[in-house]
Design a protein around this motif. Structure first.
Motif, mmCIF file in Angstrom:
data_model
loop_
_atom_site.group_PDB
_atom_site.id
_atom_site.type_symbol
_atom_site.label_atom_id
_atom_site.label_comp_id
_atom_site.label_asym_id
_atom_site.label_seq_id
_atom_site.Cartn_x
_atom_site.Cartn_y
_atom_site.Cartn_z
ATOM 1 N N THR A 1 71.746 -18.549 42.212
ATOM 2 C CA THR A 1 71.691 -19.815 42.979
ATOM 3 C C THR A 1 72.341 -20.930 42.183
ATOM 4 N N ASP B 1 67.077 -32.082 49.592
ATOM 5 C CA ASP B 1 66.875 -30.732 50.124
ATOM 6 C C ASP B 1 67.045 -29.659 49.053
ATOM 7 N N GLY C 1 72.477 -25.786 51.030
ATOM 8 C CA GLY C 1 73.040 -26.632 52.078
ATOM 9 C C GLY C 1 74.095 -27.632 51.619
ATOM 10 N N THR D 1 74.001 -35.424 43.840
ATOM 11 C CA THR D 1 73.909 -33.959 43.816
ATOM 12 C C THR D 1 73.996 -33.448 42.378
HETATM 13 N N1 BYC Z 1 69.526 -24.723 51.181
HETATM 14 O O1 BYC Z 1 60.211 -21.780 48.327
HETATM 15 P P1 BYC Z 1 61.389 -22.586 48.786
HETATM 16 C C1 BYC Z 1 73.967 -28.202 40.447
HETATM 17 C C2 BYC Z 1 65.685 -21.361 50.562
HETATM 18 S S1 BYC Z 1 72.744 -28.400 41.601
HETATM 19 C C3 BYC Z 1 69.399 -23.464 51.649
HETATM 20 O O2 BYC Z 1 61.153 -23.747 49.603
HETATM 21 P P2 BYC Z 1 62.540 -22.328 46.266
HETATM 22 C C4 BYC Z 1 75.267 -28.814 40.702
HETATM 23 C C5 BYC Z 1 65.219 -20.613 49.343
HETATM 24 O O3 BYC Z 1 66.320 -19.970 48.705
HETATM 25 C C6 BYC Z 1 71.379 -27.444 41.033
HETATM 26 N N2 BYC Z 1 68.329 -22.693 51.409
HETATM 27 O O4 BYC Z 1 62.228 -23.077 47.570
HETATM 28 C C7 BYC Z 1 75.381 -30.069 41.234
HETATM 29 C C8 BYC Z 1 64.209 -19.656 49.926
HETATM 30 O O5 BYC Z 1 64.877 -18.537 50.474
HETATM 31 P P3 BYC Z 1 64.136 -17.104 50.550
HETATM 32 C C9 BYC Z 1 71.408 -26.036 41.507
HETATM 33 C C10 BYC Z 1 67.331 -23.193 50.652
HETATM 34 O O6 BYC Z 1 62.666 -20.876 46.410
HETATM 35 C C11 BYC Z 1 76.628 -30.594 41.504
HETATM 36 C C12 BYC Z 1 63.597 -20.436 51.072
HETATM 37 O O7 BYC Z 1 64.544 -21.472 51.382
HETATM 38 N N3 BYC Z 1 70.410 -25.283 40.794
HETATM 39 O O8 BYC Z 1 73.763 -27.573 39.468
HETATM 40 O O9 BYC Z 1 61.585 -22.871 45.273
HETATM 41 C C13 BYC Z 1 77.771 -29.871 41.215
HETATM 42 C C14 BYC Z 1 62.266 -21.031 50.720
HETATM 43 O O10 BYC Z 1 62.421 -21.641 49.484
HETATM 44 C C15 BYC Z 1 67.399 -24.485 50.126
HETATM 45 C C16 BYC Z 1 69.450 -24.628 41.367
HETATM 46 O O11 BYC Z 1 69.314 -24.631 42.554
HETATM 47 C C17 BYC Z 1 68.557 -25.264 50.416
HETATM 48 N N4 BYC Z 1 68.704 -26.521 49.963
HETATM 49 O O12 BYC Z 1 64.024 -22.846 46.054
HETATM 50 C C18 BYC Z 1 77.654 -28.610 40.674
HETATM 51 C C19 BYC Z 1 68.532 -23.886 40.447
HETATM 52 N N5 BYC Z 1 66.265 -24.710 49.430
HETATM 53 O O13 BYC Z 1 63.738 -16.749 49.154
HETATM 54 C C20 BYC Z 1 76.420 -28.085 40.388
HETATM 55 C C21 BYC Z 1 68.174 -22.504 40.877
HETATM 56 C C22 BYC Z 1 65.519 -23.611 49.518
HETATM 57 O O14 BYC Z 1 62.986 -17.313 51.456
HETATM 58 N N6 BYC Z 1 67.428 -22.452 42.127
HETATM 59 N N7 BYC Z 1 66.160 -22.689 50.237
HETATM 60 O O15 BYC Z 1 65.240 -16.228 51.103
HETATM 61 C C23 BYC Z 1 66.119 -22.764 42.271
HETATM 62 O O16 BYC Z 1 65.475 -23.167 41.339
HETATM 63 C C24 BYC Z 1 65.448 -22.605 43.609
HETATM 64 O O17 BYC Z 1 66.022 -21.514 44.195
HETATM 65 C C25 BYC Z 1 65.592 -23.856 44.535
HETATM 66 C C26 BYC Z 1 64.331 -24.003 45.396
HETATM 67 C C27 BYC Z 1 65.728 -25.124 43.761
HETATM 68 C C28 BYC Z 1 66.784 -23.687 45.438
#
Ligand code: BYC
Length: 467
Positions: free
Chosen positions: A117, A293, A193, A212
């Motif tokens: 992700t 989001d 998103g 972002t």
């Molecule tokens: N869009 O339990 P939930 C950066 C999905 S930016 C679409 O509510 P969770 C940068 C979720 O995957 C930082 N889908 O939340 C900036 C889950 O799907 P499954 C990026 C979404 O799991 C500028 C379901 O909804 N880093 O670096 O705690 C330029 C329920 O999820 C969204 C990270 O994201 C969404 N917005 O997710 C370049 C860090 N939100 O499992 C770079 C890694 C949630 O039901 N990711 N869903 O299929 C994470 O820590 C977590 O996955 C999230 C929160 C932050 C995305």
């Protein structure tokens, strides 16, 4: 201290040469990355000399090397903060136990999902911004755009290093897929998103890097706490680069706001080639809420599981005295039977909201600085962060409509009023009509004030991009 780029094929501080298999695998991925960069990276600027910063080490006093470089020849490297001997888990069910240097089997999927992700956002942002070079307001800004782009490319390398090193075959497949998804593509979109929204002009670009990229800061900071040590160390170094991206956004919007306030003194801002404050506020509302989001649902068992496992902590975990979070709660607004109520939510499941709350405070500090600029110009309008309930597409608030000050409204009211709060096609067309490239050193477009200073001690008139 060294500021010399190593001549290895892939500059690194992870002794890649000592692991032939990994080195070969990454050297096989490298040409695919370059192909992706040439196809999806900045359009029309690949053969130009750009004055760029390259990461060459992780030493605080000399990690960056500045010079002209053609972007496809940029030396994307792999840099992790040094290992701290004896490091222990700082939170979760394993708090106090030694951290992991390999992926624990039971958390393999969760960890891979976090890495993928995070990794997916990096190329996505490059894709979103690929056409902006055609309308840059100055050479200074053009160079900053490319700096952000190449560093997002390096952040992709950081995640791909983890996938290749620790996730075997699956990891290699995921690394390939990171180059196959495309921002905004109907069939193979990027994962989150905001990374599928078009960044079609510079006002959106600055809002994106303000809001972002700031989400990136908070997500990376919570992964920097990880008990999976290689992830923690790689995210710590990524944060060093992220600071400049947020600077680009915050100072970019500040300069647009300043220009608007200056033009307000002499007449209609739009008529004089500026972006008026109400339009700036609409784009702020848009990008801020898209970025809210990215923190996921308010109540999330995924967040609780990742914390329990020791994979993803809170922002600056060591500011807190309690690191297990069993039995504690977080007081927050929630929806109950269609009504907003303030409730105590078990802390672990509230962790996305805890992180989002920290992020909101940080955004407000940025707005305070913009408002100081307005005050300094003798203007009494102020930029305002909308409610966290407004215009949400993920989480509990996405099921209802809210005004920017957080009042619940029905769909008909939303349909009648949302154009007051979010940019519509006419705003988009107007902002785009201002976007005419200025490529003469030291000159600025009509809608943006000059920066306070140049890059790396150089004057603002420096030729940051050579013709
Ligand atoms: N869009 O339990 P939930 C950066 C999905 S930016 C679409 O509510 P969770 C940068 C979720 O995957 C930082 N889908 O939340 C900036 C889950 O799907 P499954 C990026 C979404 O799991 C500028 C379901 O909804 N880093 O670096 O705690 C330029 C329920 O999820 C969204 C990270 O994201 C969404 N917005 O997710 C370049 C860090 N939100 O499992 C770079 C890694 C949630 O039901 N990711 N869903 O299929 C994470 O820590 C977590 O996955 C999230 C929160 C932050 C995305």
């Amino acid at each position: 201290m060294t500021t010399v780029i190593s001549d290895e094929k892939i500059p690194n501080n992870v002794d890649l040469a000592g692991d032939r298999r990994l080195q070969r695998a990454l050297e096989a991925w490298q040409p695919k990355f370059i192909d992706w960069w040439k196809e999806m990276g900045p359009e029309g600027w690949q053969a130009r000399d750009i004055y760029l910063r390259t990461a060459v080490s992780v030493e605080t006093d000399g990690w960056a090397h500045f010079d002209y470089v053609k972007m496809p020849e940029y030396r994307w490297g792999i840099f992790l903060e040094p290992k701290q001997e004896g490091r222990v888990h700082g939170f979760g069910d394993n708090a106090g136990q030694p951290v992991w240097y390999e992926v624990p089997g039971e958390f393999r999927n969760m960890l891979r999902r976090l890495v993928v992700t995070q990794g997916d956002t990096e190329p996505a942002s490059v894709e979103q911004q690929r056409k902006l070079g055609a309308t840059a307001p100055s050479l200074y800004d053009l160079r900053n755009l490319f700096q952000v782009n190449v560093e997002e490319g390096r952040h992709l390398w950081a995640m791909v290093y983890l996938l290749h090193t620790y996730f075997g075959r699956d990891g290699r497949d995921e690394a390939d897929e990171l180059l196959q998804r495309r921002s905004g593509d109907a069939d193979k979109p990027r994962i989150l998103g905001a990374f599928n929204e078009p960044t079609s002009h510079w006002l959106s670009f600055f809002m994106f890097t303000m809001f972002t990229d700031r989400d990136g800061k908070y997500q990376l900071a919570s992964l920097a706490e990880s008990g999976f040590d290689p992830l923690a160390r790689t995210c710590r170094f990524m944060l060093t680069e992220e600071a400049h991206h947020m600077f680009v956004g915050e100072s970019g919007v500040q300069r647009i706001v300043k220009r608007a306030a200056e033009l307000m003194k002499t007449g209609d801002v739009r008529a004089q080639g500026g972006v008026d404050l109400p339009t700036i506020q609409k784009y702020l509302n848009l990008w801020y809420t898209l970025s809210l989001d990215l923190f996921g649902g308010e109540v999330s068992s995924n967040a609780a599981d990742a914390f329990a496992a020791g994979l993803k902590g809170r922002y600056k975990e060591d500011r807190y005295s309690e690191h297990a979070l069993i039995g504690s709660t977080f007081a927050m607004d929630v929806l109950r039977d269609g009504k907003v109520v303030h409730e105590d939510v078990p802390m672990r499941t509230a962790l996305n909201e805890v992180l989002r709350t920290e992020y909101i405070k940080d955004c407000q500090r940025g707005l305070d600085r913009w408002n100081k600029t307005l005050e300094g110009e003798g203007c009494d309008v102020r930029m305002v962060l909308p409610s966290h309930k407004f215009h949400r597409q993920i989480g509990m608030w996405s099921t209802h409509r809210f005004t920017p000050d957080g009042q619940m409204i029905d769909q008909a009211t939303w349909d009648a009023r949302s154009r007051e709060w979010l940019p519509d096609q006419a705003d988009e067309d107007f902002v785009k009509s201002l976007m005419k490239a200025v490529y003469e050193p030291g000159k600025m477009a009509s809608w943006i004030a000059p920066p306070i200073k140049g890059i790396n001690g150089l004057p603002e008139t420096f030729e940051y991009v050579r013709p």
